[in-house]
Design an enzyme around this catalytic site. Structure first.
Site, mmCIF file in Angstrom:
data_model
loop_
_atom_site.group_PDB
_atom_site.id
_atom_site.type_symbol
_atom_site.label_atom_id
_atom_site.label_comp_id
_atom_site.label_asym_id
_atom_site.label_seq_id
_atom_site.Cartn_x
_atom_site.Cartn_y
_atom_site.Cartn_z
ATOM 1 C CG ASP A 13 -1.761 -1.192 1.366
ATOM 2 O OD1 ASP A 13 -2.278 -1.652 0.334
ATOM 3 O OD2 ASP A 13 -1.868 -1.713 2.487
ATOM 4 N N GLY A 17 0.736 1.697 -7.364
ATOM 5 C CA GLY A 17 -0.173 1.888 -8.501
ATOM 6 C C GLY A 17 0.005 3.254 -9.135
ATOM 7 C CG HIS A 41 -1.281 -1.855 -7.547
ATOM 8 N ND1 HIS A 41 -0.456 -2.266 -8.558
ATOM 9 C CD2 HIS A 41 -0.722 -2.283 -6.414
ATOM 10 C CE1 HIS A 41 0.558 -2.917 -8.038
ATOM 11 N NE2 HIS A 41 0.417 -2.943 -6.742
ATOM 12 C CE LYS A 332 -1.887 8.182 0.777
ATOM 13 N NZ LYS A 332 -2.810 7.244 1.355
ATOM 14 C CB VAL A 414 2.971 16.575 -3.250
ATOM 15 C CG1 VAL A 414 4.401 16.687 -2.743
ATOM 16 C CG2 VAL A 414 2.882 17.041 -4.707
HETATM 17 P P1 GDP Z 1 -0.397 0.308 -3.786
HETATM 18 O O1 GDP Z 1 -1.049 -1.000 -3.567
HETATM 19 O O2 GDP Z 1 1.043 0.308 -3.371
HETATM 20 O O3 GDP Z 1 -0.603 0.843 -5.166
HETATM 21 O O4 GDP Z 1 -1.076 1.360 -2.797
HETATM 22 P P2 GDP Z 1 -2.638 1.633 -2.541
HETATM 23 O O5 GDP Z 1 -3.310 1.869 -3.801
HETATM 24 O O6 GDP Z 1 -3.204 0.625 -1.638
HETATM 25 O O7 GDP Z 1 -2.552 2.952 -1.654
HETATM 26 C C1 GDP Z 1 -2.113 4.138 -2.111
HETATM 27 C C2 GDP Z 1 -3.193 5.177 -1.856
HETATM 28 O O8 GDP Z 1 -2.602 6.433 -1.703
HETATM 29 C C3 GDP Z 1 -4.151 5.348 -3.006
HETATM 30 O O9 GDP Z 1 -5.407 5.706 -2.530
HETATM 31 C C4 GDP Z 1 -3.535 6.467 -3.814
HETATM 32 O O10 GDP Z 1 -4.450 7.173 -4.625
HETATM 33 C C5 GDP Z 1 -3.021 7.331 -2.728
HETATM 34 N N1 GDP Z 1 -1.822 8.087 -3.033
HETATM 35 C C6 GDP Z 1 -0.719 7.684 -3.718
HETATM 36 N N2 GDP Z 1 0.214 8.646 -3.705
HETATM 37 C C7 GDP Z 1 -0.311 9.678 -2.999
HETATM 38 C C8 GDP Z 1 0.199 10.948 -2.587
HETATM 39 O O11 GDP Z 1 1.321 11.334 -2.850
HETATM 40 N N3 GDP Z 1 -0.642 11.723 -1.823
HETATM 41 C C9 GDP Z 1 -1.884 11.337 -1.454
HETATM 42 N N4 GDP Z 1 -2.614 12.141 -0.706
HETATM 43 N N5 GDP Z 1 -2.385 10.140 -1.813
HETATM 44 C C10 GDP Z 1 -1.600 9.325 -2.564
#
Ligand code: GDP
Length: 424
Positions: A13, A17, A41, A332, A414
């Site tokens: 997470d 993605g 993702h 994030k 960000v």
């Molecule tokens: P993955 O399985 O590694 O792709 O991760 P997830 O999809 O489970 O979790 C990532 C979450 O963080 C998603 O809801 C993304 O849209 C969100 N996200 C990713 N990068 C950023 C960021 O830089 N800032 C914010 N606020 N949200 C982000």
């Protein structure tokens, strides 16, 4: 031609993605090489918001060929549902942009059920399975007790094979768990309703990728979960049942000769973890709730609230090493903007001694975090697109992490949108 892998450094997470979605258009092929529908993702783009479970993230980009390699847990039922979901939003998925390895093993109707039966038996000692049948699937794969996708083209042989597997599996289902046996009628329905539907996508993808390499095409490998969930290097037994590390990509994609030029390790600016297992830097109470809310930390697949805490340098440094990461994407960062001071877990205390080496899994329960605080930036950074636009405190946070984990941070994310990124 250059090839790349995008992998998770921590517990999953991390935002893989969004990173894959950002750089996919530079690649001709995007390959999933391990795992199944047990994680999600999240991708946000012009088509909408998606939680991809099995489909490679390149599915949104025209001209990209997406491959599900021999290393994945191929669940035809989940895959067909996922294809329908993205197709409904106007995304084209056909046999030109999606290829399934004929050597991918199929997740069978009893695998999900076996997950649930075993978690129920374990009761409060459960491993925190997402109940997608992944552990029973991989156990059976390594016992050679499942079928390959390519067998769908040999229907008589397939039925004989499935009948044998059914008899064998019913012994466990009935005698060990006291549950209802599966029948050949159910299997027939499964073949008809789900398995046969994936046939148009099945190909010799090993050959396809070898040819792609010979023709100078570029390949991106997309992993699921993260280093600490790797079957060999992770927090066993609270891991997944496959290798989430980049070094497995050549095997799980069916292209053993492939050279991966860049390994992008994705790290979240704080820690999250879904499910059971040791999580040394975990926060509880109000502090945790605030961070969880700020980051929207609820599982993409299960909706479960994620466990949260500060960035864990000890686990992250180890994660970077086992992934052999060459570049880091820190995601994030914007979520931390509300904090007066930014906490970082720099060491663990084990047996009265401070260490920055990640311990053996059995020792983790006794590890206590040592937390340092860095100054916060207290300003919205989600509009920043250049390194110099970030407040000094935010830049200092990035360079602090970089020095401690021993790997360059080349991307700072960000926001969740495709362009909310700073490339250094
Ligand atoms: P993955 O399985 O590694 O792709 O991760 P997830 O999809 O489970 O979790 C990532 C979450 O963080 C998603 O809801 C993304 O849209 C969100 N996200 C990713 N990068 C950023 C960021 O830089 N800032 C914010 N606020 N949200 C982000």
């Amino acid at each position: 031609m250059s090839n790349c892998a995008v992998v998770g450094i921590n517990w999953g997470d991390e935002g893989k993605g969004r990173m894959v979605d950002l750089i996919t258009n530079k690649y001709d092929f995007v390959v999933r090489f391990q795992g199944g529908g047990n994680a999600g993702h999240t991708v946000i783009n012009e088509y909408g918001k998606f939680a991809l479970h099995l489909l490679p993230s390149g599915i949104f980009h025209k001209g990209v060929v997406n491959v599900l390699g021999n290393g994945v847990a191929l669940d035809p039922e989940n895959l067909m549902a996922e294809i329908q979901t993205v197709a409904e939003k106007g995304v084209t998925v056909d046999e030109r942009n999606l290829k399934i390895s004929d050597r991918a093993s199929l997740l069978l109707p009893w695998h999900r059920e076996l997950d649930a039966l075993e978690e129920a038996r374990l009761a409060d000692k459960k491993y925190g399975s997402t109940r997608q049948g992944i552990a029973p699937f991989y156990s059976d794969k390594y016992q050679k007790k499942t079928v390959l996708a390519g067998e769908l083209f040999y229907p008589d042989e397939l039925r004989r094979h499935l009948k044998d597997l059914l008899e064998w599996k019913n012994l466990t289902i009935q005698r060990v768990y006291g549950a209802e046996p599966h029948t050949m009628e159910e299997i027939e329905e499964w073949i008809e309703n789900y398995a046969n539907k994936i046939k148009p996508f099945i190909a010799d993808t090993g050959k396809l990728l070898r040819q792609a390499q010979a023709n100078g095409k570029s390949i991106m490998f997309e992993a699921q979960l993260g280093s600490l969930r790797d079957l060999d290097f992770g927090i066993v037994p609270y891991t997944t049942s496959s290798n989430t590390t980049a070094s497995y990509a050549p095997i799980g994609s069916g292209c053993p000769s492939v050279k991966i030029d860049e390994i992008i390790g994705v790290v979240k600016a704080y820690s999250t973890c879904v499910g059971e297992g040791p999580f040394t830097c975990e926060w509880f109470g109000e502090e945790a709730e605030k961070l969880r809310e700020a980051g929207g930390e609820y599982g993409a697949k299960t909706g479960r609230p994620r466990r949260v805490g500060p960035l864990d340098i000890v686990a992250t440094k180890y994660g970077v090493q086992v992934q052999a990461a060459t570049n880091i994407a820190l995601t994030k960062m914007d979520v931390l903007s509300y904090m007066d001071k930014i906490p970082v877990c720099t060491h663990y205390v084990l047996d009265g001694k401070q260490t920055d080496e990640f311990p053996f899994p059995a020792a983790l329960n006794d590890a206590k975090p040592v937390t340092e605080y860095l100054p916060g930036w207290k300003t919205d950074i989600s509009g920043c697109r250049k390194w110099e636009e970030l407040p000094k405190e935010a830049r200092d946070y990035v360079t602090f992490i970089e020095e401690r984990i021993g790997c360059h941070i080349g991307y700072v994310s960000v926001g969740p949108e495709r362009d909310s990124i700073i490339i250094r």
